[in-house]
Design an enzyme around this catalytic site. Structure first.
Site, PDB file in Angstrom:
ATOM      1  N   ARG A  14       0.864  -1.192   0.000  1.00 45.56           N
ATOM      2  CA  ARG A  14       0.000   0.000   0.000  1.00 45.56           C
ATOM      3  C   ARG A  14       0.896   1.235   0.000  1.00 45.56           C
ATOM      4  NH1 ARG A  14      -0.747   4.761   2.531  1.00 45.56           N
ATOM      5  NH2 ARG A  14      -0.463   3.775   4.555  1.00 45.56           N
ATOM      6  N   GLU A  15       1.509   1.558   1.145  1.00 44.43           N
ATOM      7  CA  GLU A  15       2.436   2.699   1.159  1.00 44.43           C
ATOM      8  C   GLU A  15       3.542   2.488   0.127  1.00 44.43           C
ATOM      9  OE1 GLU A  15       2.589   5.598   3.544  1.00 44.43           O
ATOM     10  OE2 GLU A  15       3.959   6.228   1.970  1.00 44.43           O
ATOM     11  N   HIS A  74      -6.756  -0.380   3.123  1.00 38.74           N
ATOM     12  CA  HIS A  74      -6.580   0.956   3.668  1.00 38.74           C
ATOM     13  C   HIS A  74      -7.505   1.895   2.914  1.00 38.74           C
ATOM     14  CE1 HIS A  74      -4.236   4.780   4.086  1.00 38.74           C
ATOM     15  NE2 HIS A  74      -4.008   4.287   5.280  1.00 38.74           N
ATOM     16  N   SER A 136      -7.266   5.939  11.920  1.00 35.51           N
ATOM     17  CA  SER A 136      -6.049   6.719  12.065  1.00 35.51           C
ATOM     18  C   SER A 136      -6.254   8.163  11.635  1.00 35.51           C
ATOM     19  CB  SER A 136      -4.965   6.033  11.231  1.00 35.51           C
ATOM     20  OG  SER A 136      -3.968   6.920  10.862  1.00 35.51           O
ATOM     21  N   THR A 168       2.778  11.773   8.959  1.00 39.68           N
ATOM     22  CA  THR A 168       2.628  11.785   7.505  1.00 39.68           C
ATOM     23  C   THR A 168       3.739  12.529   6.781  1.00 39.68           C
ATOM     24  OG1 THR A 168       0.261  11.680   7.895  1.00 39.68           O
ATOM     25  CG2 THR A 168       0.946  12.381   5.691  1.00 39.68           C
ATOM     26  N   HIS A 195       2.657   4.950  12.300  1.00 38.34           N
ATOM     27  CA  HIS A 195       3.070   4.976  10.891  1.00 38.34           C
ATOM     28  C   HIS A 195       3.932   6.218  10.723  1.00 38.34           C
ATOM     29  CE1 HIS A 195       2.192   4.642   6.448  1.00 38.34           C
ATOM     30  NE2 HIS A 195       2.435   5.943   6.513  1.00 38.34           N
ATOM     31  N   HIS A 197       6.823   8.526   8.560  1.00 42.19           N
ATOM     32  CA  HIS A 197       7.620   8.808   7.355  1.00 42.19           C
ATOM     33  C   HIS A 197       9.031   9.217   7.744  1.00 42.19           C
ATOM     34  CE1 HIS A 197       4.914   8.358   3.872  1.00 42.19           C
ATOM     35  NE2 HIS A 197       4.034   8.247   4.856  1.00 42.19           N
ATOM     36  N   HIS A 291      39.806  -2.076  14.736  1.00 39.21           N
ATOM     37  CA  HIS A 291      38.537  -2.819  14.688  1.00 39.21           C
ATOM     38  C   HIS A 291      38.752  -4.292  14.342  1.00 39.21           C
ATOM     39  CE1 HIS A 291      35.528   0.671  14.458  1.00 39.21           C
ATOM     40  NE2 HIS A 291      36.706   1.200  14.710  1.00 39.21           N
TER      41      HIS A 291
HETATM   42  C1  HCA Z   1      -0.809   9.117   3.078  1.00 41.75           C
HETATM   43  C2  HCA Z   1      -1.571   8.333   4.115  1.00 41.75           C
HETATM   44  C3  HCA Z   1      -0.735   7.684   5.155  1.00 41.75           C
HETATM   45  C4  HCA Z   1      -1.681   6.937   6.063  1.00 41.75           C
HETATM   46  C5  HCA Z   1      -1.131   6.374   7.301  1.00 41.75           C
HETATM   47  C6  HCA Z   1      -2.117   5.643   8.154  1.00 41.75           C
HETATM   48  C7  HCA Z   1       0.079   8.714   5.961  1.00 41.75           C
HETATM   49  O1  HCA Z   1      -0.438  10.243   3.364  1.00 41.75           O
HETATM   50  O2  HCA Z   1      -0.608   8.622   1.968  1.00 41.75           O
HETATM   51  O3  HCA Z   1      -3.093   5.137   7.654  1.00 41.75           O
HETATM   52  O4  HCA Z   1      -1.881   5.580   9.377  1.00 41.75           O
HETATM   53  O5  HCA Z   1       1.287   8.718   5.917  1.00 41.75           O
HETATM   54  O6  HCA Z   1      -0.565   9.556   6.616  1.00 41.75           O
HETATM   55  O7  HCA Z   1       0.207   6.794   4.567  1.00 41.75           O
HETATM   56 CU    CU Z   2       2.225   7.162   4.837  1.00 39.21          CU
END
Ligand code: HCA
Ligand code: CU
Length: 387
Positions: A14-15, A74, A136, A168, A195, A197, A291
């Site tokens: 998905r992501e 999702h 979420s 995000t 989740h 990034h 090392h």
């Molecule tokens: C996106 C959505 C998501 C959703 C994460 C989640 C994010 O921006 O594409 O469902 O918890 O990073 O917010 O991937």
């Molecule tokens: Cu995301």
């Protein structure tokens, strides 16, 4: 106690599909799902069935594979999406809607009251279909805390399985994530998913902080692929947890990580980065004399992770000017040569001088060692084997 009880929700399907080079065919998605399942992740998240007709079919196909892992899809917080999601046969549905001022204003235009109203309708509908439900808040780290808690508490009151915190834009720090999860843990009953990034390089640290704060589920993708520069990488999270305690990740088939990563890397046409956790090409290479000496005595001296645990091997790099004579002696022994300390030290000096002027190879090192063996006076050394 979540470090002992956590589950991984791998969202490569998905992501990961939001990564610039990802364009998986149905067969490729199925192959990825099977490999993730063989590795042992607890959940596999796949693209929304509403994204395209093929996405609907693929979601159904993966849900029907009979994997050990639970399959999630999702969706946006919308009844149309929820109706479609329950037609796919997935085990669970991850619902998301933005709660930051940015997303309220520039994405969907809904107030927090309206979000809660929609959430209640969608979550109740999904629960009535017997699927696992998670809700979420997109862009959680830039959302107002009172808004977040109102939304989470409203869905928690419905008896939801899990709520999700989404960093995000990758802006959170480990301390912020820890505090948010900890505070939320005290307010709700549901499990807590994180989740994160990786825009600012904190995705793995933030995921770990979420677990320390009481989080229960972590989103990952293979190699961290995702929108922009991606999210917490599966291998990175595994490395972090293994270093804390190998028992935390003994439930996974660690020796399959390298192949899983190679497979996904080839599908999205990237090389595994040199500095990748565990599988980067230099991840278990030791170079400086200080090392290599200690590693040859006891690998843990300079290794937080054991390559053997992942089906990999360490590499002692000695063909360079930072080399040390202990490592050169070890190489001589590997070649079956017996040279005294003085001879080993002399070869070491020759390697250093030679490599001051040019890059040298292992063959050059071996040749120097073999030449030294040949010129040694009779009776001073014993040859242990052929070469
Ligand atoms: C996106 C959505 C998501 C959703 C994460 C989640 C994010 O921006 O594409 O469902 O918890 O990073 O917010 O991937
Ligand atoms: Cu995301």
């Amino acid at each position: 106690m979540s470090l002992e009880q956590f589950a991984i929700i791998d969202t490569t399907l998905r992501e990961g599909e939001q990564f610039i080079n990802a364009n998986f065919t149905t067969e490729q998605k199925i192959a990825i799902a099977r490999k993730l399942d063989a590795f042992g992740v607890e959940y596999i998240e796949v693209t929304s069935p509403c994204a395209s007709p093929q996405s609907f079919e693929d979601c159904r196909a993966i849900a029907g594979l009979g994997l050990q892992a639970k399959v999630l899809t999702h969706i946006r917080c919308h009844m149309d999406d929820a109706r479609k999601a329950v037609q796919t046969g997935v085990d669970g549905v991850n619902v998301v809607i933005g709660t930051s001022a940015y997303l309220q204003k520039f994405s969907h235009g809904k107030s927090i009251d309206a979000i809660i109203e929609m959430a209640i309708e969608v979550v109740t509908f999904l629960q009535s279909h017997g699927v696992e439900v998670r809700f979420s808040t997109e862009d959680s780290m830039r959302s107002a805390l009172p808004d977040l808690f109102r939304v989470y508490e409203a869905v928690d009151a419905l008896g939801i399985d899990r709520v999700g915190i989404a960093d995000t834009v990758g802006i959170g720090t480990p301390h912020q994530v820890y505090s948010l999860v900890k505070e939320l843990r005290g307010r709700i009953e549901a499990d807590i998913e994180f989740h994160g990034h990786n825009d600012t390089g904190c995705a793995i640290a933030n995921a770990y902080a979420a677990l320390e704060g009481g989080g229960t589920h972590i989103d990952t993708t293979v190699l961290g692929i995702g929108e922009r520069n991606g999210i917490t990488s599966l291998g990175g999270l595994i490395a972090r947890l293994y270093a804390t305690d190998p028992k935390l990740v003994e439930k996974y088939n660690l020796s399959q990580l390298a192949e899983l990563e190679q497979f996904v890397a080839s599908l999205v046409q990237i090389e595994i980065p040199f500095n990748n956790y565990i599988t980067g090409f230099s991840a278990f290479t030791h170079k400086a004399g200080l090392h290599t000496k200690a590693v040859l005595n006891h690998p843990s001296a300079y290794e937080a992770l054991s390559p053997e645990a992942f089906g990999l091997t360490r590499n002692i790099h000695i063909a360079h000017r930072l080399t040390g004579w202990n490592a050169i002696r070890h190489r001589a022994q590997e070649l079956g040569l017996f040279l005294n300390d003085q001879q080993i030290k002399s070869v070491t000096e020759q390697i250093k001088s030679l490599s001051d002027g040019q890059a040298i190879s292992m063959d050059d090192v071996d040749r120097l060692l073999l030449d030294t063996q040949h010129i040694q006076p009779v009776g001073e050394g014993i040859a242990w084997g052929g070469h």
